[in-house]
Design a protein around this motif. Sequence first.
Motif, PDB file in Angstrom:
ATOM      1  N   ARG A 220       6.788   0.443  -3.816  1.00 54.53           N
ATOM      2  CA  ARG A 220       6.329   1.517  -2.937  1.00 54.53           C
ATOM      3  C   ARG A 220       7.499   1.949  -2.049  1.00 54.53           C
ATOM      4  O   ARG A 220       8.063   1.121  -1.306  1.00 54.53           O
TER       5      ARG A 220
ATOM      6  N   ASP B  61      -5.233  -0.936  -3.661  1.00 57.87           N
ATOM      7  CA  ASP B  61      -4.261  -0.061  -3.018  1.00 57.87           C
ATOM      8  C   ASP B  61      -4.977   0.641  -1.871  1.00 57.87           C
ATOM      9  O   ASP B  61      -6.212   0.731  -1.847  1.00 57.87           O
ATOM     10  N   TYR B  62      -4.199   1.134  -0.926  1.00 60.73           N
ATOM     11  CA  TYR B  62      -4.775   1.807   0.238  1.00 60.73           C
ATOM     12  C   TYR B  62      -3.900   2.998   0.573  1.00 60.73           C
ATOM     13  O   TYR B  62      -2.677   2.889   0.686  1.00 60.73           O
ATOM     14  N   GLY B  63      -4.545   4.175   0.723  1.00 59.37           N
ATOM     15  CA  GLY B  63      -3.818   5.388   1.052  1.00 59.37           C
ATOM     16  C   GLY B  63      -4.530   6.180   2.128  1.00 59.37           C
ATOM     17  O   GLY B  63      -5.486   5.703   2.751  1.00 59.37           O
TER      18      GLY B  63
ATOM     19  N   ASP C 297       0.831  -1.195   0.000  1.00 58.72           N
ATOM     20  CA  ASP C 297       0.000   0.000   0.000  1.00 58.72           C
ATOM     21  C   ASP C 297       0.872   1.253   0.000  1.00 58.72           C
ATOM     22  O   ASP C 297       2.107   1.180  -0.131  1.00 58.72           O
TER      23      ASP C 297
ATOM     24  N   TYR D 191      -9.465   3.116   0.324  1.00 58.20           N
ATOM     25  CA  TYR D 191      -9.093   2.081  -0.630  1.00 58.20           C
ATOM     26  C   TYR D 191      -9.343   2.520  -2.071  1.00 58.20           C
ATOM     27  O   TYR D 191     -10.209   3.350  -2.358  1.00 58.20           O
TER      28      TYR D 191
ATOM     29  N   ILE E   3      -0.501  -5.816   1.349  1.00 58.25           N
ATOM     30  CA  ILE E   3      -1.945  -5.775   1.198  1.00 58.25           C
ATOM     31  C   ILE E   3      -2.355  -6.839   0.191  1.00 58.25           C
ATOM     32  O   ILE E   3      -1.658  -7.053  -0.805  1.00 58.25           O
TER      33      ILE E   3
ATOM     34  N   ARG F 172      -5.097  -6.634   5.364  1.00 59.91           N
ATOM     35  CA  ARG F 172      -4.052  -5.635   5.584  1.00 59.91           C
ATOM     36  C   ARG F 172      -3.784  -5.517   7.067  1.00 59.91           C
ATOM     37  O   ARG F 172      -4.702  -5.409   7.860  1.00 59.91           O
TER      38      ARG F 172
END
Length: 321
Positions: free
Chosen positions: A302, A80-82, A24, A86, A30, A62
């Motif tokens: 990442r 993806d996660y920010g 992520d 999501y 993740i 996660r």
Amino acid sequence: MYVLRDAVAPSVGNGWKVVYSGLDFWGKEIFLLAATVPDEAGSSRVGAAGNVLPGQGMAVWREGKFTPLPSLPEVADLVDYGPHGYVFASRSNSSGSGEEHGPQAGNVWIGDSEGRVIRSISVGSQFSHLAVDDAGALWVGYRDQAGLWALPPGAGRQDLADGVLLPGICCWLADGHLSWVLSTDSGAADVGFHCYALNVSMVGVVAAVDLDNSVVTMGRGGETTFKATKNQSPFGLAVRGDHVLILGRIEWPRRRGGPLSGFDVATRYQVTEADLDLTEEVRVVLPDGSPLPGVPQGVCSRGDSILMHFGDVARPFILSL
């Protein structure tokens, strides 16, 4: 040499399979899961960690937590996660439902921090990379496009209505508006780009493209810096401070019919004001010291980490700079 380490994979109970493994925004593992066989009641089951999961549909894992995703279309194959929640996506050419089929259908789903889908947008088909930044914008990498890349409806760029040849990298806002395209907005003379690796993290947005095998740094204001390397068609790149680590390259066989090589080479560069200075070039090996079993697959970059697998998406490995 650089030694891979085992990623922290989920303990998935019966009836679930991993369809995507990645990192992520913060570089944490993740996983996107899909149910394979509903339980006897057809409603729910308990995962290996004691979490109650839906009997069908999808879920995300996660930091040791399973999150059911009942509103996510089952064609999703990337997550993806920010900081804003999501983002899910489908790389299929037919990601819609009902009458929505083909590359113009919504193939990215914006979710909140609980995984509830808020909206869907289209970023076009056949993208190779997708990541969300700290402002919620989507950075999407494209390569190997056949002919002109047509903008999805609602992209908001009338100046590109006739199509784009090899856009390379695009930045999309969460509402589906196309805000920036590498091949047209970077000021570079080339008409198109292939994106081979994309790294979106707290460090910023960095990618590997085919123009002079460059590492390109992109800013939200449109500022773009290209620095050439000798790594043709790499698989991933990691960034820490003023160092860049590139995973893999294409080394053509010396005789016809021979195998390609170079996929297990890690090249380290130091960033200077004008260039990237080569400082190290070594082989990458498995945690037990043995050679890589093949070309890295499912590569996700990442920050200072690169995740990959070798055919088993549920058993990824991580290379750290």
